[in-house]
Design a protein around this motif. Structure first.
Motif, PDB file in Angstrom:
ATOM      1  N   MET A  48      -2.081   2.299  -5.151  1.00 15.14           N
ATOM      2  CA  MET A  48      -2.122   3.620  -4.529  1.00 15.14           C
ATOM      3  C   MET A  48      -3.458   3.799  -3.814  1.00 15.14           C
ATOM      4  O   MET A  48      -4.525   3.597  -4.272  1.00 15.14           O
ATOM      5  CB  MET A  48      -1.960   4.644  -5.766  1.00 15.14           C
ATOM      6  N   VAL A  49      -3.623   4.341  -2.556  1.00 14.37           N
ATOM      7  CA  VAL A  49      -4.807   4.523  -1.930  1.00 14.37           C
ATOM      8  C   VAL A  49      -4.860   6.116  -1.497  1.00 14.37           C
ATOM      9  O   VAL A  49      -6.023   6.295  -0.750  1.00 14.37           O
ATOM     10  CB  VAL A  49      -4.806   3.614  -0.778  1.00 14.37           C
ATOM     11  N   SER A  50      -4.134   7.022  -2.081  1.00 14.45           N
ATOM     12  CA  SER A  50      -4.297   8.314  -1.644  1.00 14.45           C
ATOM     13  C   SER A  50      -5.643   9.142  -1.671  1.00 14.45           C
ATOM     14  O   SER A  50      -6.209   8.973  -2.867  1.00 14.45           O
ATOM     15  CB  SER A  50      -3.207   9.189  -2.448  1.00 14.45           C
ATOM     16  N   GLU A  66      -5.895  -3.187 -10.736  1.00 17.82           N
ATOM     17  CA  GLU A  66      -5.047  -4.249 -11.268  1.00 17.82           C
ATOM     18  C   GLU A  66      -3.499  -3.970 -10.951  1.00 17.82           C
ATOM     19  O   GLU A  66      -3.122  -2.986 -10.829  1.00 17.82           O
ATOM     20  CB  GLU A  66      -4.983  -4.492 -12.680  1.00 17.82           C
ATOM     21  N   THR A  67      -2.830  -4.944 -10.425  1.00 17.03           N
ATOM     22  CA  THR A  67      -1.461  -4.776  -9.866  1.00 17.03           C
ATOM     23  C   THR A  67      -0.815  -6.196 -10.284  1.00 17.03           C
ATOM     24  O   THR A  67      -1.273  -7.194 -10.689  1.00 17.03           O
ATOM     25  CB  THR A  67      -1.628  -4.805  -8.324  1.00 17.03           C
ATOM     26  N   GLY A  68       0.597  -6.060  -9.982  1.00 13.92           N
ATOM     27  CA  GLY A  68       1.396  -7.214 -10.482  1.00 13.92           C
ATOM     28  C   GLY A  68       2.161  -7.526  -9.182  1.00 13.92           C
ATOM     29  O   GLY A  68       1.861  -7.400  -8.087  1.00 13.92           O
ATOM     30  N   THR A 115       2.789  -7.476  -3.619  1.00  8.45           N
ATOM     31  CA  THR A 115       2.636  -7.024  -5.050  1.00  8.45           C
ATOM     32  C   THR A 115       3.029  -5.890  -5.283  1.00  8.45           C
ATOM     33  O   THR A 115       3.939  -5.059  -4.759  1.00  8.45           O
ATOM     34  CB  THR A 115       0.869  -6.684  -4.825  1.00  8.45           C
ATOM     35  N   GLY A 116       2.696  -5.092  -6.660  1.00  5.33           N
ATOM     36  CA  GLY A 116       3.167  -4.091  -6.998  1.00  5.33           C
ATOM     37  C   GLY A 116       2.429  -2.881  -6.181  1.00  5.33           C
ATOM     38  O   GLY A 116       1.603  -3.272  -5.366  1.00  5.33           O
ATOM     39  N   VAL A 148       0.875  -1.081   0.049  1.00  2.00           N
ATOM     40  CA  VAL A 148      -0.039  -0.057   0.013  1.00  2.00           C
ATOM     41  C   VAL A 148       0.873   1.274  -0.050  1.00  2.00           C
ATOM     42  O   VAL A 148       1.925   1.392   0.560  1.00  2.00           O
ATOM     43  CB  VAL A 148      -0.947   0.068   1.010  1.00  2.00           C
ATOM     44  N   VAL A 149       0.619   2.332  -0.696  1.00  2.00           N
ATOM     45  CA  VAL A 149       1.125   3.225  -0.733  1.00  2.00           C
ATOM     46  C   VAL A 149       0.308   4.578  -0.748  1.00  2.00           C
ATOM     47  O   VAL A 149      -0.805   4.520  -1.297  1.00  2.00           O
ATOM     48  CB  VAL A 149       2.117   3.666  -2.161  1.00  2.00           C
ATOM     49  N   GLY A 150       0.419   5.527   0.322  1.00  2.00           N
ATOM     50  CA  GLY A 150      -0.346   6.688   0.329  1.00  2.00           C
ATOM     51  C   GLY A 150      -1.241   6.375   1.685  1.00  2.00           C
ATOM     52  O   GLY A 150      -1.189   5.523   2.222  1.00  2.00           O
TER      53      GLY A 150
END
Length: 206
Positions: A163-165, A174-176, A159-160, A122-124
């Protein structure tokens, strides 16, 4: 006659030249084990011949192979490097091929496969007043394979970036997967569906 023979030998020797070619090393590991640790990615091959033949020789005419397919047990082995010549080189004469490092020492480990869960990255930060209640990944696991020691040390695959900002509602993206050790092979690298569920935070004002 003796002087003529000596002169002829010196003349032939003067026509022989040499050069070194760097040939990529191919590791064949189609058996029960695979290499671990550092292994040279190329070998040096010295060729000796006359100028005419030298100009006809290309690095693509050589193939260097280190075969570990027949090994069945983990350990450290010193193995011969095999050099294959193209059919064009086989017809050239005179041509002398000298391999600088005829043997290479490498460590091998048993190849295994297992399933590991995906871990969201998770980012943000979500919007003020909200928090993440759950992140589900579909599918939730991936199949990895590689050296037994490395595979057993991996419990999750991240995972890649997700973004949850400033998010205020549930959403899917979708993610890798993030790259692991180059010796670890991931059968399916995505894309995967990450579903982020949010909940409102209970707030008090005094």
């Amino acid at each position: 006659l003796i002087i003529a023979i000596i002169l002829y030998i010196f003349y032939q020797a003067s026509q022989i030249d040499k050069k070194t070619i760097v040939v990529p090393l191919k590791i064949v590991e189609d058996g029960l084990v695979m290499h671990v640790g550092s292994v040279p990615n190329s070998v040096a091959v010295t060729i000796r011949s006359n100028d005419t033949i030298m100009n006809m020789v290309n690095p693509s005419d050589f193939e260097s192979i280190l075969d570990i397919s027949y090994i069945t047990e983990p350990g450290t082995y010193t193995l011969p490097v095999h050099i294959n010549l193209s059919s064009k080189l086989m017809e050239l004469d005179p041509l002398e091929v000298i391999l600088k490092d005829e043997e290479i020492t490498l460590k091998v480990d048993r190849r295994i496969t297992k399933y590991v869960p995906l871990q969201p990255s998770v980012v943000g930060e979500v919007a003020h007043g909200y928090s993440i209640s759950q992140i589900s990944i579909n599918p939730s696991t991936v199949e990895i394979s590689g050296p037994e020691t490395l595979v057993n040390s991996i419990d999750v695959i991240p995972t890649g970036r997700i973004m949850v900002s400033n998010a205020e509602t549930n959403f899917s993206v979708e993610t890798g997967v993030q790259e692991q050790n180059k010796l670890i092979s991931i059968k399916d690298s995505g894309p995967f569906t990450a579903t982020v569920s949010l909940t409102t935070q209970i707030m008090e004002k005094v």
